[in-house]
Scaffold this motif. Structure first.
Motif, PDB file in Angstrom:
ATOM      1  N   ARG A   1      17.066   0.596  -2.870  1.00 34.54           N
ATOM      2  CA  ARG A   1      17.222   1.972  -2.545  1.00 34.54           C
ATOM      3  C   ARG A   1      16.400   2.561  -2.643  1.00 34.54           C
ATOM      4  O   ARG A   1      15.999   4.140  -3.914  1.00 34.54           O
ATOM      5  N   THR A   2      14.786   2.519  -2.413  1.00 32.29           N
ATOM      6  CA  THR A   2      13.532   2.976  -2.361  1.00 32.29           C
ATOM      7  C   THR A   2      13.789   4.197  -2.148  1.00 32.29           C
ATOM      8  O   THR A   2      12.944   5.429  -2.357  1.00 32.29           O
TER       9      THR A   2
ATOM     10  N   VAL B   1      12.428   1.944   5.536  1.00 28.28           N
ATOM     11  CA  VAL B   1      13.663   0.900   5.741  1.00 28.28           C
ATOM     12  C   VAL B   1      14.329   0.629   4.570  1.00 28.28           C
ATOM     13  O   VAL B   1      13.020   0.681   3.336  1.00 28.28           O
ATOM     14  N   ASN B   2      15.104  -0.001   3.989  1.00 26.67           N
ATOM     15  CA  ASN B   2      15.456  -0.613   3.094  1.00 26.67           C
ATOM     16  C   ASN B   2      15.463  -1.712   2.885  1.00 26.67           C
ATOM     17  O   ASN B   2      16.440  -2.446   3.576  1.00 26.67           O
ATOM     18  N   CYS B   3      14.678  -2.324   1.830  1.00 27.88           N
ATOM     19  CA  CYS B   3      14.591  -3.737   1.083  1.00 27.88           C
ATOM     20  C   CYS B   3      16.335  -4.443   0.688  1.00 27.88           C
ATOM     21  O   CYS B   3      15.396  -3.634  -0.533  1.00 27.88           O
ATOM     22  N   VAL B   4      17.226  -4.573   1.248  1.00 26.10           N
ATOM     23  CA  VAL B   4      18.117  -4.774   0.054  1.00 26.10           C
ATOM     24  C   VAL B   4      17.807  -5.986  -1.093  1.00 26.10           C
ATOM     25  O   VAL B   4      19.182  -5.820  -2.668  1.00 26.10           O
TER      26      VAL B   4
ATOM     27  N   ASP C   1      20.309   9.116   0.932  1.00 24.28           N
ATOM     28  CA  ASP C   1      22.132   8.700   0.811  1.00 24.28           C
ATOM     29  C   ASP C   1      22.249   9.896   1.661  1.00 24.28           C
ATOM     30  O   ASP C   1      22.141  11.279   1.820  1.00 24.28           O
ATOM     31  N   LYS C   2      23.878   9.717   1.943  1.00 22.11           N
ATOM     32  CA  LYS C   2      24.848   9.850   3.315  1.00 22.11           C
ATOM     33  C   LYS C   2      25.426  11.817   2.286  1.00 22.11           C
ATOM     34  O   LYS C   2      25.060  12.767   3.153  1.00 22.11           O
TER      35      LYS C   2
ATOM     36  N   PRO D   1       0.844  -1.295   0.074  1.00 22.14           N
ATOM     37  CA  PRO D   1      -0.685  -0.089  -0.184  1.00 22.14           C
ATOM     38  C   PRO D   1       0.729   1.274  -0.331  1.00 22.14           C
ATOM     39  O   PRO D   1       0.346   2.716  -0.515  1.00 22.14           O
ATOM     40  N   THR D   2       2.140   1.404   0.011  1.00 24.13           N
ATOM     41  CA  THR D   2       3.152   1.897   0.448  1.00 24.13           C
ATOM     42  C   THR D   2       3.748   2.279  -1.012  1.00 24.13           C
ATOM     43  O   THR D   2       4.709   3.393  -1.133  1.00 24.13           O
ATOM     44  N   SER D   3       3.496   1.459  -2.146  1.00 19.33           N
ATOM     45  CA  SER D   3       4.450   1.138  -3.513  1.00 19.33           C
ATOM     46  C   SER D   3       4.288   2.316  -3.765  1.00 19.33           C
ATOM     47  O   SER D   3       3.687   3.159  -3.945  1.00 19.33           O
ATOM     48  N   LYS D   4       5.783   3.105  -4.496  1.00 24.24           N
ATOM     49  CA  LYS D   4       5.444   3.833  -5.762  1.00 24.24           C
ATOM     50  C   LYS D   4       4.201   4.238  -6.691  1.00 24.24           C
ATOM     51  O   LYS D   4       4.483   3.096  -6.913  1.00 24.24           O
TER      52      LYS D   4
END
Length: 344
Positions: free
Chosen positions: A214-215, A206-209, A221-222, A141-144
């Motif tokens: 990289r969503t 959270v990032n799902c690798v 990114d730093k 439900p939160t996917s772009k």
């Protein structure tokens, strides 16, 4: 008064092997929680036995196994219902619901919004990686909109939920947001969530690798983070940027937030908004949770923290009031009340 036991993060780590994928942002959130609980226990004078972690189904929902506390691994979408029952049954417990963007906002959506509406004194940590990770990469439900996944090979055509908007729309009184990599900030937020009396919702980006790598990278990114996110703290100016010279103002004519640079175009520090997390009016808070890059920075920190009565307190008060006014005080009195018959 009994002496307060000083805990360390190690005290809250279980002996179970953590089985999340290497590089998954869930590891950092687990660390943040384990760092926060000793301070929560010290501040609120809690023993370890007062902490309970409840989860539904999903990668994040393995969480209770990794905590050396009481835990309950529930079924898909029902974590809020279980957490509600635990809290109402034993109001002295510190109840933490661990859930994902699919578990909470799809099959569990109704339970989620009503837990928030009722203002039950539980702490909800919502892991948002914008994907179903455990079931191998379906859109959530939160996917772009437009993102290509296993269940949207040509791009999803659905408008995504914004968790903060949903929480405030459900009359939520506490909403905060952090990044998986920001362990220090997350720890600070979780302590504030625990101290809040009522439902607290903390969205963790959270990032799902594996399935959605990289969503959030365009602002996390730093090398770009300082210019694309703003950390809000109650009572402080809404400033951000590498030089802390960018700030938010309210464009009165358009009734929208606007980014300006202090020292340019006549803007001074006095023009920059001061964050008031305790304002009962949700208008500005709604604007803050909905900010998106590139037009505006993404807001982190405690965005909304408003005092109100809680469901569990209201239940307790109602029971005490009914008991006080009741004319019947025992089962024997109940059975002998009203119309009775004598059987011979």
């Amino acid at each position: 008064m009994a002496e307060v036991v000083k805990f360390t993060p190690q005290d809250f780590k279980s002996d179970q092997e953590v089985k999340w994928c290497p590089g998954c942002g869930d590891h950092a959130i687990l660390s943040s929680v384990q760092k926060a609980l000793p301070e929560v226990a010290s501040t609120l004078h809690y023993t370890k036995e007062r902490f309970v972690f409840v989860s539904g189904i999903g990668c994040s929902s393995r969480f209770p196994y990794y905590m050396n506390t009481y835990g309950f691994h529930g079924i898909h979408g029902r974590a809020a219902a279980i957490a509600t029952g635990v809290k109402v049954a034993n109001p002295t417990l510190s109840v933490w619901e661990i859930t994902g963007d699919g578990d909470a906002l799809a099959i569990g959506g109704n339970h989620f919004i009503h837990a928030v509406r009722r203002n039950i004194d539980i702490n909800i940590i919502l892991f948002n990686n914008e994907i179903y990770g455990l079931t191998k990469g379906q859109y959530s439900p939160t996917s772009k909109m437009g993102v290509i996944t296993k269940t949207s090979p040509f791009g999803t055509v659905e408008h995504p939920f914004r968790p903060g908007e949903l929480v405030i729309g459900a009359q939520g009184k506490f909403f905060a947001r952090s990044l998986d990599a920001e362990v220090k900030l997350s720890t600070e937020i979780l302590v504030e969530a625990a101290k809040h009396d009522g439902t607290s919702v903390v969205e963790m980006l959270v990032n799902c690798v594996i399935y959605n790598d990289r969503t959030h990278a365009n602002f996390t990114d730093k090398d770009v983070r300082e210019d694309r996110v703003i950390v809000l703290r109650h009572g402080e100016k809404m400033l951000f940027g590498k030089n802390k010279d960018k700030g938010l103002i309210l464009d009165g004519q358009a009734l929208r937030l606007k980014v300006v640079t202090v020292g340019q175009d006549g803007y001074t520090l006095d023009d920059i908004l001061v964050h008031d997390a305790t304002n009962p009016n949700p208008g500005l808070h709604m604007m803050l949770v909905n900010m998106e890059y590139p037009e505006l920075p993404v807001a982190l920190g405690v965005i909304r923290k408003v005092k109100d009565t809680t469901y569990d307190d209201n239940v307790r008060d109602q029971v005490l009031d009914v008991q006080k006014k009741a004319k019947i005080h025992s089962m024997d009195e109940l059975l002998r009340s009203g119309e009775t018959w004598e059987v011979k």
